[in-house]
Design an enzyme around this catalytic site. Structure first.
Site, short mmCIF file in Angstrom:
data_model
loop_
_atom_site.label_atom_id
_atom_site.label_comp_id
_atom_site.label_asym_id
_atom_site.label_seq_id
_atom_site.Cartn_x
_atom_site.Cartn_y
_atom_site.Cartn_z
N ASN A 208 56.94 -40.14 -15.81
CA ASN A 208 56.25 -41.11 -14.97
C ASN A 208 55.11 -40.36 -14.29
OD1 ASN A 208 55.46 -43.08 -13.22
ND2 ASN A 208 57.50 -43.44 -12.34
N LYS B 159 56.89 -37.28 -12.46
CA LYS B 159 58.35 -37.21 -12.39
C LYS B 159 58.88 -37.25 -13.82
CE LYS B 159 58.61 -39.90 -8.16
NZ LYS B 159 58.39 -41.31 -7.96
N ARG C 148 56.16 -44.10 -18.78
CA ARG C 148 56.04 -45.33 -18.03
C ARG C 148 54.55 -45.65 -17.88
NH1 ARG C 148 57.48 -46.70 -11.74
NH2 ARG C 148 57.09 -48.93 -11.96
N HIS D 234 57.06 -54.28 -12.54
CA HIS D 234 58.49 -53.94 -12.33
C HIS D 234 59.35 -54.44 -13.50
CE1 HIS D 234 58.22 -53.86 -7.61
NE2 HIS D 234 58.02 -52.67 -8.12
N ASN E 109 59.48 -50.40 -1.79
CA ASN E 109 58.17 -50.37 -1.14
C ASN E 109 57.29 -51.46 -1.73
OD1 ASN E 109 58.34 -48.33 0.83
ND2 ASN E 109 58.44 -46.81 -0.82
N ARG F 201 51.80 -54.20 1.32
CA ARG F 201 50.99 -55.26 0.68
C ARG F 201 51.33 -56.62 1.27
NH1 ARG F 201 52.90 -53.50 -5.00
NH2 ARG F 201 52.30 -51.32 -4.85
N ASP G 74 58.64 -48.88 6.54
CA ASP G 74 60.01 -48.44 6.25
C ASP G 74 61.01 -49.50 6.72
OD1 ASP G 74 62.57 -47.23 6.35
OD2 ASP G 74 61.64 -45.25 6.45
N GLY H 248 65.42 -50.10 -3.32
CA GLY H 248 65.89 -49.39 -2.12
C GLY H 248 66.43 -50.32 -1.05
N GLU I 153 69.41 -52.76 -2.64
CA GLU I 153 70.68 -52.07 -2.90
C GLU I 153 71.37 -51.62 -1.62
OE1 GLU I 153 69.89 -48.85 -5.68
OE2 GLU I 153 68.60 -50.19 -6.84
N ASN I 154 70.55 -51.36 -0.58
CA ASN I 154 71.12 -50.68 0.59
C ASN I 154 71.17 -51.47 1.88
OD1 ASN I 154 71.52 -48.04 -0.66
ND2 ASN I 154 69.30 -48.03 -0.84
N GLU J 208 65.35 -47.49 -13.85
CA GLU J 208 64.21 -47.69 -14.76
C GLU J 208 64.11 -46.56 -15.78
OE1 GLU J 208 60.76 -49.60 -12.28
OE2 GLU J 208 62.12 -48.58 -10.92
P1 ADP Z 1 59.86 -47.58 -4.23
O1 ADP Z 1 59.31 -48.96 -4.39
O2 ADP Z 1 58.87 -46.61 -3.66
O3 ADP Z 1 60.63 -47.07 -5.43
P2 ADP Z 1 62.48 -47.81 -2.99
O4 ADP Z 1 63.02 -48.73 -4.02
O5 ADP Z 1 63.05 -46.44 -2.90
O6 ADP Z 1 60.90 -47.72 -3.02
O7 ADP Z 1 62.68 -48.54 -1.57
C1 ADP Z 1 62.21 -48.01 -0.38
C2 ADP Z 1 62.60 -48.94 0.76
O8 ADP Z 1 64.03 -49.02 0.81
C3 ADP Z 1 62.14 -48.45 2.12
O9 ADP Z 1 61.60 -49.54 2.87
C4 ADP Z 1 63.43 -47.97 2.77
O10 ADP Z 1 63.40 -48.12 4.18
C5 ADP Z 1 64.44 -48.91 2.15
N1 ADP Z 1 65.80 -48.37 2.26
C6 ADP Z 1 66.29 -47.26 1.66
N2 ADP Z 1 67.58 -47.04 2.08
C7 ADP Z 1 67.87 -48.03 2.96
C8 ADP Z 1 69.02 -48.35 3.76
N3 ADP Z 1 70.12 -47.62 3.72
N4 ADP Z 1 68.95 -49.45 4.54
C9 ADP Z 1 67.83 -50.19 4.60
N5 ADP Z 1 66.72 -49.94 3.89
C10 ADP Z 1 66.74 -48.88 3.07
#
Ligand code: ADP
Length: 370
Positions: A3, A10, A61, A150, A181, A211, A252, A300, A303-304, A354
């Site tokens: 990538n 990466k 990619r 994506h 992001n 964005r 964030d 991110g 999932e989280n 991915e």
């Molecule tokens: P990218 O699009 O750069 O690949 P990611 O898929 O890693 O980004 O997502 C980044 C986002 O996920 C950020 O806004 C970050 O704050 C959020 N994020 C990551 N871990 C957590 C968490 N445990 N709880 C809430 N948000 C999270």
């Protein structure tokens, strides 16, 4: 798989089948203190990988494949030229992807190089879904339509969702929500994308880290004419200073949610605007799909963030969409159900991968899966 960005590369070495990542790394600051250029970076990557004898192919990619590239493609000189020509549509990404391809060809001349496009999965969209309603001649001359991005992530998690649903995959109606992001959603029927939120560029659709997503295009000339902003200032504003950043001063999501929970007004408002847009698309896509079997969260945030998933589905009970608090707040890295057992549609959290999707598609193409 590789990538390549403008100042970073990466890579992962993956074994297919099986999908095990046996080596990975990243090089940063290319041209700004790190490796001098992509060629030097690739020499370092090859050094880190070591024995190339076990490498059957390299998957790249590539962000923009236009209308032409709808599947993984072996990179010939002609393909490389076309990817470069598509830089007009993705000036921030395709030139770096091409630099990565050229460097990899030099560093590993006898290994097949394959391009996997972020746009490819979405090219099954109908004309009705992908057409931008400006004069047809202008659209055709300038390649203006919805391409979507994506794609590898939406494809990977929708296939997993289909496996989890069981039954006939041709009948499955799935909405995938990739929230990172950059964020986008896709509506998928029978494994084929019928609509997605990103458009001609990754700017359209959801409220993202920086964005704006969907905006009335008339805002752009309005600001240029009345606010004394230059075109490039407006472009930077929409891409890099808007979204969560523009509303609450941070891109964030962790920061936004913790501030919102502590009562911060700007963060609370940003979260409401962010969730409203997702709910809007969940409703719209359920209508376009004629019903819904699975709603999938990934990326991110997807999932989280339990709070993110809860806000994004609030008030959608009339569609059968419910997240069960006890399941939603459970922390896990596995693909999992977060809706109550027996509820339809199911709401799933599926970690995206991915790199694995790209490697799998490349292995399928070169037919050397071991
Ligand atoms: P990218 O699009 O750069 O690949 P990611 O898929 O890693 O980004 O997502 C980044 C986002 O996920 C950020 O806004 C970050 O704050 C959020 N994020 C990551 N871990 C957590 C968490 N445990 N709880 C809430 N948000 C999270």
């Amino acid at each position: 798989m590789l990538n390549a960005g403008s100042s970073s590369i990466k890579y992962q070495v993956l074994e297919i089948p099986g999908g095990e990542c046996v080596r990975q790394g990243s090089l940063e600051n290319i041209g700004v203190g790190g490796p001098a250029d992509h060629e030097e970076a690739l020499r370092i990557v090859v050094g880190e990988v070591g024995d190339l004898a076990g490498i059957n192919a390299v998957g790249h990619r590539v962000v923009h494949g236009g209308s032409r590239f709808i599947e993984p493609t072996l990179i010939t000189a002609e393909v490389e030229e076309h990817i470069e020509a598509l830089s007009a549509l993705a000036p921030l990404h395709n030139p770096a992807n091409v630099a990565g391809i050229r460097a990899a060809k030099k560093a590993m001349p006898s290994i097949p190089q394959v391009a996997v496009f972020d746009t490819a999965f979405h090219q099954t969209m109908s004309d009705a879904a992908s057409t931008v309603a400006i004069p047809t001649e202008v659209a055709q001359t300038w390649g203006i339509k919805k391409y979507g991005f994506h794609g590898t992530s939406h494809q990977f998690v929708s296939r997993k969702a289909s496996d989890m649903l069981g039954g006939d995959p041709d009948q499955h109606r799935i909405i995938t929500t990739h929230l990172g992001n950059g964020s986008s959603m896709a509506a998928i029927r029978g494994g084929r994308c019928i609509d997605t939120t990103m458009g001609f560029t990754p700017l359209q659709g959801l409220v993202m880290g920086t964005r704006a997503g969907d905006v009335d295009a008339a805002i752009i000339p309005h600001l240029i004419k009345n606010a004394g902003m230059s075109l490039s200032k407006v472009e930077t504003m929409l891409n890099a200073q808007s979204g969560l950043m523009g509303l609450a001063g941070s891109s964030d999501f962790r920061d936004i949610t913790s501030r919102a929970q502590a009562g911060d007004e700007a963060a609370t408002r940003a979260l409401e605007v962010w969730a409203w847009r997702i709910r809007h698309y969940i409703g719209g896509y359920t209508a376009l799909l004629g019903g819904l079997d699975a709603l999938v969260f990934t990326g991110g945030i997807g999932e989280n963030s339990a709070l993110g998933r809860q806000k994004a589905t609030e008030g959608l009970e009339f569609l059968g969409i419910v997240v069960e608090d006890s399941l939603n707040t459970l922390r896990s890295g596995d693909a999992r159900l977060v809706s109550p057992s027996g509820a339809t549609p199911v709401v799933l959290v599926i970690p995206t991968n991915e790199e694995l999707e790209i490697a799998t598609q490349v292995a399928d193409l070169v037919g050397e899966a071991r």
